[in-house]
Enzyme design. Structure first.
Site, PDB file in Angstrom:
ATOM      1  NE  ARG A 155      -4.133  -1.771   0.306  1.00 33.71           N
ATOM      2  CZ  ARG A 155      -4.202  -3.054  -0.007  1.00 33.71           C
ATOM      3  NH1 ARG A 155      -3.171  -3.666  -0.573  1.00 33.71           N
ATOM      4  NH2 ARG A 155      -5.316  -3.735   0.208  1.00 33.71           N
ATOM      5  CD  GLU A 203      -5.745   0.876   2.412  1.00 30.56           C
ATOM      6  OE1 GLU A 203      -6.703   1.314   1.742  1.00 30.56           O
ATOM      7  OE2 GLU A 203      -5.463  -0.317   2.507  1.00 30.56           O
ATOM      8  CB  SER A 234      -8.734  -1.762   4.213  1.00 29.39           C
ATOM      9  OG  SER A 234      -8.982  -3.058   3.754  1.00 29.39           O
TER      10      SER A 234
HETATM   11  N1  EPU Z   1     -10.670 -10.884  10.201  1.00 28.28           N
HETATM   12  C1  EPU Z   1     -11.355 -10.982  11.388  1.00 28.28           C
HETATM   13  N2  EPU Z   1     -12.387 -10.119  11.619  1.00 28.28           N
HETATM   14  C2  EPU Z   1     -12.751  -9.189  10.723  1.00 28.28           C
HETATM   15  C3  EPU Z   1     -12.048  -9.079   9.509  1.00 28.28           C
HETATM   16  C4  EPU Z   1     -11.001  -9.948   9.274  1.00 28.28           C
HETATM   17  O1  EPU Z   1     -11.054 -11.826  12.217  1.00 28.28           O
HETATM   18  O2  EPU Z   1     -13.708  -8.459  10.999  1.00 28.28           O
HETATM   19  C5  EPU Z   1      -9.622 -11.860   9.904  1.00 28.28           C
HETATM   20  C6  EPU Z   1     -10.131 -12.828   8.840  1.00 28.28           C
HETATM   21  O3  EPU Z   1     -10.789 -13.906   9.384  1.00 28.28           O
HETATM   22  C7  EPU Z   1      -8.870 -13.248   8.153  1.00 28.28           C
HETATM   23  C8  EPU Z   1      -7.975 -12.030   8.283  1.00 28.28           C
HETATM   24  O4  EPU Z   1      -8.511 -11.218   9.318  1.00 28.28           O
HETATM   25  O5  EPU Z   1      -8.277 -14.328   8.825  1.00 28.28           O
HETATM   26  C9  EPU Z   1      -7.822 -11.259   7.000  1.00 28.28           C
HETATM   27  O6  EPU Z   1      -9.086 -10.778   6.559  1.00 28.28           O
HETATM   28  P1  EPU Z   1      -9.402 -10.531   5.007  1.00 28.28           P
HETATM   29  O7  EPU Z   1      -9.073 -11.724   4.198  1.00 28.28           O
HETATM   30  O8  EPU Z   1     -10.786  -9.992   4.914  1.00 28.28           O
HETATM   31  O9  EPU Z   1      -8.340  -9.459   4.543  1.00 28.28           O
HETATM   32  P2  EPU Z   1      -7.749  -8.139   5.228  1.00 28.28           P
HETATM   33  O10 EPU Z   1      -6.328  -8.412   5.598  1.00 28.28           O
HETATM   34  O11 EPU Z   1      -8.650  -7.677   6.301  1.00 28.28           O
HETATM   35  C10 EPU Z   1      -6.739  -7.170   3.018  1.00 28.28           C
HETATM   36  C11 EPU Z   1      -6.800  -5.879   2.255  1.00 28.28           C
HETATM   37  C12 EPU Z   1      -8.107  -5.789   1.485  1.00 28.28           C
HETATM   38  C13 EPU Z   1      -8.166  -6.960   0.532  1.00 28.28           C
HETATM   39  C14 EPU Z   1      -8.085  -8.261   1.346  1.00 28.28           C
HETATM   40  C15 EPU Z   1      -8.028  -9.503   0.486  1.00 28.28           C
HETATM   41  C16 EPU Z   1      -5.434  -4.292   3.522  1.00 28.28           C
HETATM   42  C17 EPU Z   1      -5.435  -3.108   4.418  1.00 28.28           C
HETATM   43  N3  EPU Z   1      -6.648  -4.757   3.163  1.00 28.28           N
HETATM   44  O12 EPU Z   1      -7.773  -7.112   4.008  1.00 28.28           O
HETATM   45  O13 EPU Z   1      -8.078  -4.601   0.738  1.00 28.28           O
HETATM   46  O14 EPU Z   1      -9.372  -6.955  -0.219  1.00 28.28           O
HETATM   47  O15 EPU Z   1      -6.867  -8.252   2.141  1.00 28.28           O
HETATM   48  O16 EPU Z   1      -6.757  -9.671  -0.060  1.00 28.28           O
HETATM   49  O17 EPU Z   1      -4.372  -4.779   3.139  1.00 28.28           O
HETATM   50  C18 EPU Z   1      -8.704  -2.288   0.729  1.00 28.28           C
HETATM   51  O18 EPU Z   1      -7.501  -2.024   0.713  1.00 28.28           O
HETATM   52  O19 EPU Z   1      -9.576  -1.386   0.712  1.00 28.28           O
HETATM   53  C19 EPU Z   1      -9.122  -3.673   0.816  1.00 28.28           C
HETATM   54  C20 EPU Z   1     -10.397  -4.024   0.967  1.00 28.28           C
END
Ligand code: EPU
Length: 339
Positions: free
Chosen positions: A165, A335, A239
């Protein structure tokens, strides 16, 4: 000819749906209009906010300056070899539309980045990423206007200094360039498909489909639609925070107290923590005060249920930062750009 508007509502131009005004507002559709703008007294006499898709910002007040909406349009494809093509896209094109168009041309690379809100021109600024793919993986070059030298220039991948990012445009060159177009190098047929995220594998299995450019795009769209609110229905900016990167030692300390903590390797000495998990465990998932809230399916996403003010969402984000810090001693960094 440039058409300036005064006291213009920015509500349609930010995905949080915040009704803040710009003292002055103008749309730019061509490179020559941009050159005309930087010679204009309104540009010289005002602070300037450059707006792409408005999908990564939180407006906390009316903007007492000039808001420039970038609307460069157009895209073209050029064959490089039997299974490779170069795609050139103007910065004001919608990101998801671009991804769908490349897929329709049989070109792969961007399918994991389906349904990310925003425009093409702002995608390199924060090196958008999802499901194991980042923009930089398929990026070739971009064209930008240098506001310091008032000249057009181009950047290759190395020159963009991409990170998680992150890019030069958020760091040492912040505010210096306006991107007018981006070039990608994409492959046809079975390129290096990225299906290592469990969520993608689960969806492919559920759809009973083998991995392909199209089936992965369909899986990603289904995952995102099930977890992330549609900005057309509930205002949001994806995010809100970055996933924090901590040392292996800090991660080990956290693991002792929180064995369930979700973390991914980030180089040899660091781990990237799932901020969504931290926020949920700190008790914020589904929280709502007035119209400002934390999404009930993905705690990393802050939402505007209708008439929240940007300042309320900012206050909520600060309360979350404090609470996560108190619980885990981990600092969350926004972010989105807070304006
Ligand atoms: N999780 C929780 N509770 C929640 C949300 C997530 O426990 O409320 C846990 C999930 O169970 C999972 C982990 O956190 O084990 C990761 O969650 P998720 O796969 O939804 O991905 P993220 O790390 O929260 C990132 C990006 C997203 C992107 C997803 C998929 C960042 C800041 N965000 O989110 O990007 O779509 O991975 O690759 O890196 C964005 O930048 O706007 C965005 C949506």
């Amino acid at each position: 000819m440039l058409n300036f508007e005064r006291d213009y509502s920015l509500k349609p131009f930010n995905t949080f749906g915040l009704d803040e005004k710009a003292a002055l507002f103008v749309r730019i559709q061509t490179e020559s209009q941009l050159e005309e703008l930087v010679a204009h007294p309104f540009y010289k006499d005002n602070s300037v906010l450059w707006l792409g898709g408005g999908s990564n910002m939180l407006l906390t007040k009316s903007y007492d300056g000039l808001v420039v909406k970038l609307e460069f349009k157009g895209r073209k494809m050029e064959t490089i070899s039997e299974n490779e093509a170069r795609v050139w896209v103007a910065g004001g094109e919608n990101w998801h539309d671009l991804v769908q168009w490349t897929i329709a041309q049989g070109l792969g690379g961007l399918e994991n980045l389906s349904l990310i809100p925003g425009n093409v021109g702002t995608a390199p600024i924060q090196n958008i990423g999802a499901y194991g793919v980042e923009l930089k993986d398929h990026f070739e070059s971009l064209r930008a206007f240098d506001l310091e030298t008032k000249a057009w220039t181009s950047f290759n991948r190395d020159q963009c200094e991409f990170g998680y990012r992150q890019s030069i445009f958020k760091a040492k060159a912040k505010g210096r360039y306006v991107v007018s177009g981006v070039g990608f190098r994409l492959k046809s047929g079975m390129h290096d498909l990225r299906t290592h995220y469990g969520a993608i594998q689960d969806k492919l299995a559920k759809h009973k489909e083998a991995p392909s450019i199209k089936s992965i795009a369909k899986a990603v769209i289904a995952i995102r639609q099930s977890k992330l609110p549609d900005p057309a229905e509930i205002g949001n900016s994806g995010s809100f925070f970055k996933n924090p990167i901590v040392s292996n030692e800090a991660h080990q300390r956290l693991l002792k107290e929180f064995p369930q903590i979700v973390a991914y390797p980030a180089g040899a000495n660091h781990k990237k923590l799932a901020a969504g998990w931290l926020i949920e465990k700190a008790g914020w998932k589904g929280y709502r005060k007035g119209d400002a809230g934390v999404h009930n399916k993905q705690a990393l996403v802050l939402v505007n249920y209708g008439n929240a003010r940007g300042a309320e969402i900012k206050a909520l984000s600060e309360a979350i930062q404090e609470s996560v810090y108190r619980t885990f001693a981990v600092a969350l960094e926004a972010e989105v750009n807070i304006i």
